[in-house]
Design a protein around this motif. Structure first.
Motif, short mmCIF file in Angstrom:
data_model
loop_
_atom_site.label_atom_id
_atom_site.label_comp_id
_atom_site.label_asym_id
_atom_site.label_seq_id
_atom_site.Cartn_x
_atom_site.Cartn_y
_atom_site.Cartn_z
N GLN A 8 0.83 -1.20 0.00
CA GLN A 8 0.00 0.00 0.00
C GLN A 8 0.86 1.25 0.00
OE1 GLN A 8 -2.15 0.46 3.84
NE2 GLN A 8 -1.04 -1.41 4.40
N CYS A 9 0.19 2.35 -0.35
CA CYS A 9 0.88 3.63 -0.31
C CYS A 9 0.84 4.16 1.11
CB CYS A 9 0.25 4.61 -1.29
SG CYS A 9 -1.43 5.07 -0.82
N LEU A 10 1.57 5.21 1.35
CA LEU A 10 1.68 5.76 2.71
C LEU A 10 0.34 6.26 3.25
CD1 LEU A 10 3.60 6.49 5.03
CD2 LEU A 10 4.09 8.62 3.85
N CYS A 11 -0.48 6.90 2.42
CA CYS A 11 -1.74 7.45 2.93
C CYS A 11 -2.82 6.38 3.01
CB CYS A 11 -2.20 8.64 2.08
SG CYS A 11 -2.95 8.21 0.49
N SER A 72 9.66 4.42 -16.31
CA SER A 72 8.39 4.96 -15.85
C SER A 72 8.26 4.78 -14.34
CB SER A 72 7.22 4.30 -16.58
OG SER A 72 7.46 2.95 -16.78
N LYS A 73 7.23 5.39 -13.81
CA LYS A 73 6.99 5.29 -12.39
C LYS A 73 5.50 5.44 -12.15
CE LYS A 73 7.55 7.60 -7.99
NZ LYS A 73 8.58 7.57 -6.96
N ALA A 74 4.98 4.67 -11.20
CA ALA A 74 3.59 4.84 -10.78
C ALA A 74 3.61 5.34 -9.35
CB ALA A 74 2.84 3.52 -10.87
N PHE A 75 2.65 6.19 -9.04
CA PHE A 75 2.64 6.77 -7.69
C PHE A 75 1.23 7.15 -7.29
CE2 PHE A 75 2.22 11.06 -9.40
CZ PHE A 75 2.76 10.91 -10.67
N CYS A 76 0.99 7.21 -5.99
CA CYS A 76 -0.30 7.63 -5.46
C CYS A 76 -0.47 9.13 -5.69
CB CYS A 76 -0.38 7.31 -3.97
SG CYS A 76 -1.81 8.06 -3.16
N LYS A 77 -1.63 9.53 -6.22
CA LYS A 77 -1.89 10.93 -6.51
C LYS A 77 -1.92 11.79 -5.26
CE LYS A 77 -4.82 10.13 -10.57
NZ LYS A 77 -6.22 10.09 -11.02
N SER A 81 3.60 8.09 -2.96
CA SER A 81 4.32 6.84 -2.75
C SER A 81 4.48 6.06 -4.05
CB SER A 81 3.54 5.94 -1.78
OG SER A 81 3.40 6.55 -0.52
N ALA A 82 5.60 5.39 -4.19
CA ALA A 82 5.87 4.55 -5.35
C ALA A 82 4.99 3.32 -5.32
CB ALA A 82 7.34 4.14 -5.38
N LEU A 83 4.43 2.95 -6.48
CA LEU A 83 3.53 1.81 -6.58
C LEU A 83 3.91 0.96 -7.79
CD1 LEU A 83 0.28 3.82 -5.80
CD2 LEU A 83 1.23 1.99 -4.38
N PRO A 84 3.38 -0.27 -7.89
CA PRO A 84 3.74 -1.15 -9.00
C PRO A 84 3.33 -0.58 -10.35
CG PRO A 84 2.69 -2.40 -7.24
CD PRO A 84 2.51 -0.95 -6.91
N LEU A 93 5.99 -6.65 -14.57
CA LEU A 93 5.43 -5.76 -13.57
C LEU A 93 6.56 -5.47 -12.57
CD1 LEU A 93 2.59 -4.56 -12.45
CD2 LEU A 93 2.92 -6.31 -10.71
N ILE A 94 6.80 -4.20 -12.34
CA ILE A 94 7.87 -3.81 -11.44
C ILE A 94 7.24 -3.32 -10.13
CG2 ILE A 94 9.82 -2.24 -11.11
CD1 ILE A 94 9.92 -2.27 -14.30
N VAL A 95 7.62 -3.97 -9.04
CA VAL A 95 7.05 -3.65 -7.73
C VAL A 95 8.13 -3.02 -6.86
CG1 VAL A 95 5.87 -4.58 -5.70
CG2 VAL A 95 5.48 -5.63 -7.93
N PRO A 96 7.98 -1.75 -6.51
CA PRO A 96 8.95 -1.13 -5.59
C PRO A 96 8.88 -1.86 -4.24
CG PRO A 96 7.54 0.54 -6.65
CD PRO A 96 6.92 -0.81 -6.91
N ALA A 97 9.99 -2.42 -3.81
CA ALA A 97 9.97 -3.29 -2.63
C ALA A 97 9.45 -2.58 -1.39
CB ALA A 97 11.38 -3.84 -2.37
N GLY A 98 9.68 -1.30 -1.29
CA GLY A 98 9.30 -0.56 -0.09
C GLY A 98 7.81 -0.42 0.12
N CYS A 99 6.99 -0.64 -0.92
CA CYS A 99 5.55 -0.47 -0.72
C CYS A 99 4.88 -1.75 -0.25
CB CYS A 99 4.87 0.11 -1.97
SG CYS A 99 4.94 -0.92 -3.43
N LEU A 100 5.65 -2.84 -0.14
CA LEU A 100 5.07 -4.09 0.37
C LEU A 100 5.05 -4.08 1.90
CD1 LEU A 100 6.77 -6.74 -1.95
CD2 LEU A 100 4.39 -5.93 -2.03
#
Ligand SMILES: [Zn+2]
Ligand SMILES: [Zn+2]
Length: 135
Positions: A8-11, A72-77, A81-84, A93-100
């Motif tokens: 999940q993202c931070l918020c 590229s990068k996906a992020f919460c609006k 936070s970085a997202l897959p 599919l690239i999953v930023p490890a820190g969002c797990l």
């Protein structure tokens, strides 16, 4: 049995699950990853494009595509936070490890693009290092 990992993202508006089934885990030190994360490197897990289930907030995910590089990068609006995200060729599919919420079972395989690593980066890594893409 394969575990289901939640991220999940931070918020907390964006929540997703992935199967703990990754084919690679790299720490990328390239300049673009430094800019996007604001830190020394990006820790990214790689899996099949279909290995993602958005539980909530899928419509709150924004993406950025670099005009020239395959980047590229996906992020919460809301919280940034970085997202897959899917790579440009849609083969991974690239999953930023820190969002797990919990760690994937795969270990970090290599540090990549170490030629571009920040001089202030204090990574004293024990894994393989590649100056660019891994061979
Ligand atoms: Zn968020
Ligand atoms: Zn990078």
């Amino acid at each position: 049995m394969e575990k289901t990992l939640t991220g999940q993202c931070l918020c907390g508006q964006v929540v997703f699950t992935v199967q703990d089934h990754f084919k690679a885990f790299y720490q990328c030190h390239c300049k673009q990853c430094q800019q996007l994360t604001g830190t020394a490197y990006a820790s990214n897990l790689f899996t099949e494009p279909a290995n993602i289930h958005w539980q909530s907030g899928g419509d709150q995910v924004a993406t950025y595509e670099h005009p020239e590089r395959s980047f590229s990068k996906a992020f919460c609006k809301h919280c940034g936070s970085a997202l897959p995200f899917l790579n440009k060729t849609k083969t991974a599919l690239i999953v930023p490890a820190g969002c797990l919420d919990e760690a994937a079972s795969i270990d970090v395989e290599a540090d990549i693009f170490t030629d571009e690593a920040a001089c202030w980066s204090n990574t004293d890594s024990l894994v393989k290092r590649f100056p660019g893409f891994p061979e």
